[in-house]
Design a protein around this motif. Structure first.
Motif, short mmCIF file in Angstrom:
data_model
loop_
_atom_site.label_atom_id
_atom_site.label_comp_id
_atom_site.label_asym_id
_atom_site.label_seq_id
_atom_site.Cartn_x
_atom_site.Cartn_y
_atom_site.Cartn_z
N ASP A 112 51.31 24.29 27.12
CA ASP A 112 49.99 23.94 26.59
C ASP A 112 48.88 24.87 27.10
O ASP A 112 47.70 24.55 27.04
N GLY A 113 49.26 26.05 27.60
CA GLY A 113 48.27 27.09 27.81
C GLY A 113 47.67 27.21 29.21
O GLY A 113 46.74 27.97 29.42
N GLU A 114 48.17 26.46 30.16
CA GLU A 114 47.73 26.66 31.55
C GLU A 114 48.31 27.97 32.07
O GLU A 114 49.47 28.28 31.79
N VAL A 115 47.50 28.71 32.84
CA VAL A 115 47.97 29.97 33.40
C VAL A 115 47.87 29.90 34.93
O VAL A 115 46.89 29.41 35.47
N ARG A 116 48.91 30.35 35.59
CA ARG A 116 48.89 30.43 37.05
C ARG A 116 49.57 31.73 37.49
O ARG A 116 50.39 32.28 36.77
N THR A 117 49.24 32.18 38.69
CA THR A 117 49.99 33.28 39.28
C THR A 117 50.49 32.84 40.65
O THR A 117 49.87 31.99 41.31
N HIS A 134 57.63 32.60 32.42
CA HIS A 134 57.46 33.36 33.65
C HIS A 134 57.75 34.84 33.42
O HIS A 134 58.72 35.20 32.75
N ARG A 135 56.87 35.67 33.99
CA ARG A 135 56.98 37.14 33.90
C ARG A 135 56.69 37.71 35.28
O ARG A 135 55.68 37.35 35.90
N SER A 136 57.56 38.60 35.77
CA SER A 136 57.35 39.23 37.07
C SER A 136 56.73 40.60 36.87
O SER A 136 57.11 41.33 35.95
N ILE A 137 55.82 40.94 37.75
CA ILE A 137 55.07 42.19 37.64
C ILE A 137 55.13 42.89 39.00
O ILE A 137 54.74 42.29 40.02
N ASN A 138 55.62 44.13 38.99
CA ASN A 138 55.70 44.87 40.25
C ASN A 138 54.36 45.59 40.49
O ASN A 138 54.09 46.63 39.89
N THR A 139 53.53 45.03 41.34
CA THR A 139 52.20 45.60 41.58
C THR A 139 52.19 46.58 42.75
O THR A 139 51.13 47.12 43.09
N GLY A 140 53.34 46.82 43.36
CA GLY A 140 53.39 47.68 44.55
C GLY A 140 53.90 49.08 44.24
O GLY A 140 54.11 49.46 43.08
N ASP A 141 54.10 49.85 45.29
CA ASP A 141 54.59 51.23 45.15
C ASP A 141 56.08 51.33 45.43
O ASP A 141 56.65 52.42 45.42
N GLU A 142 56.70 50.20 45.74
CA GLU A 142 58.13 50.21 46.06
C GLU A 142 58.87 49.28 45.11
O GLU A 142 58.25 48.59 44.31
#
Ligand code: PAN
Ligand code: ZN
Length: 186
Positions: A112-117, A134-142
């Motif tokens: 129903d459109g709730e977003v969390r991280t 669920h979607r994983s995002i690599n925000t680092g350099d490794e």
């Protein structure tokens, strides 16, 4: 009959020993995921790097499965390498993501459109409730390496997210992962 065994999981490489299956997602297999299509085409033409790999330990006769996801660092435009993202087909199936190495952000969106991280960092186990994409995002350099565990027959619904995207994007703003509205959200 199934027999017990110890399964070694290397927290840096994500290798699972023994494993029962694996697949690799190259960038070219993730068309439509990133907003900057020119940067996407350029990166594919420049060598089509592996974006992520999934290794599993799964026995069809048993209700639980686990494995690892190994995500490479990288960016397309201002978006970081990410997974396709999905809901589970079974409406009663959640999942756990236990990060072993690297840095990332788990982006979740309820029906129903709730977003969390949830921050992905070594030692943190993210709880993914049923009916949350669920979607994983690599925000680092490794490499970002995490162990996932869920029901063997949870099933993956990729179509919903592929067709309409997620409500939010995580973009690099001045070197900081930042949550913004997705202008293309249908
Ligand atoms: C994970 C994911 C894995 C790859 O095993 O399948 O991280 O992400 P996509 O499947 O979205 O490409 C999981 O959540 N299994 O249910
Ligand atoms: Zn899942």
């Amino acid at each position: 009959m199934l027999f017990p065994e110890g399964v070694a999981i290397d927290g840096l490489s994500g290798e699972v020993t023994p494993s029962t299956g694996r697949y690799t997602k190259k960038l070219s297999e993730l068309g439509g995921l990133f907003r900057d299509t020119a940067a996407f085409d350029k990166a594919v033409a420049a060598g089509d790097p592996v974006a992520y790999e999934v290794v599993d330990y799964r026995k069809e006769e048993c209700d639980i499965a686990f494995g690892t996801t190994i995500m490479m660092p990288g960016k397309i435009g201002d978006e970081y390498f990410m997974t396709r993202g999905h809901f589970h087909e079974r409406k009663d199936c959640g999942e756990g993501y236990y990060t072993q190495s690297g840095q990332g952000l788990l982006l979740l969106e309820s029906r129903d459109g709730e977003v969390r991280t949830v921050e992905m960092k070594p030692g943190v186990c993210a709880f993914i409730p049923p009916e949350w994409a669920h979607r994983s995002i690599n925000t680092g350099d490794e490499k970002l390496v995490f162990v996932w565990f869920c029901a063997t027959d949870a099933g993956h619904d990729y179509g919903t997210i592929r067709e309409r995207g997620m409500r939010k994007l995580v973009v690099d703003k001045g070197g900081k992962p930042t949550l913004v509205d997705n202008p293309d959200f249908a």
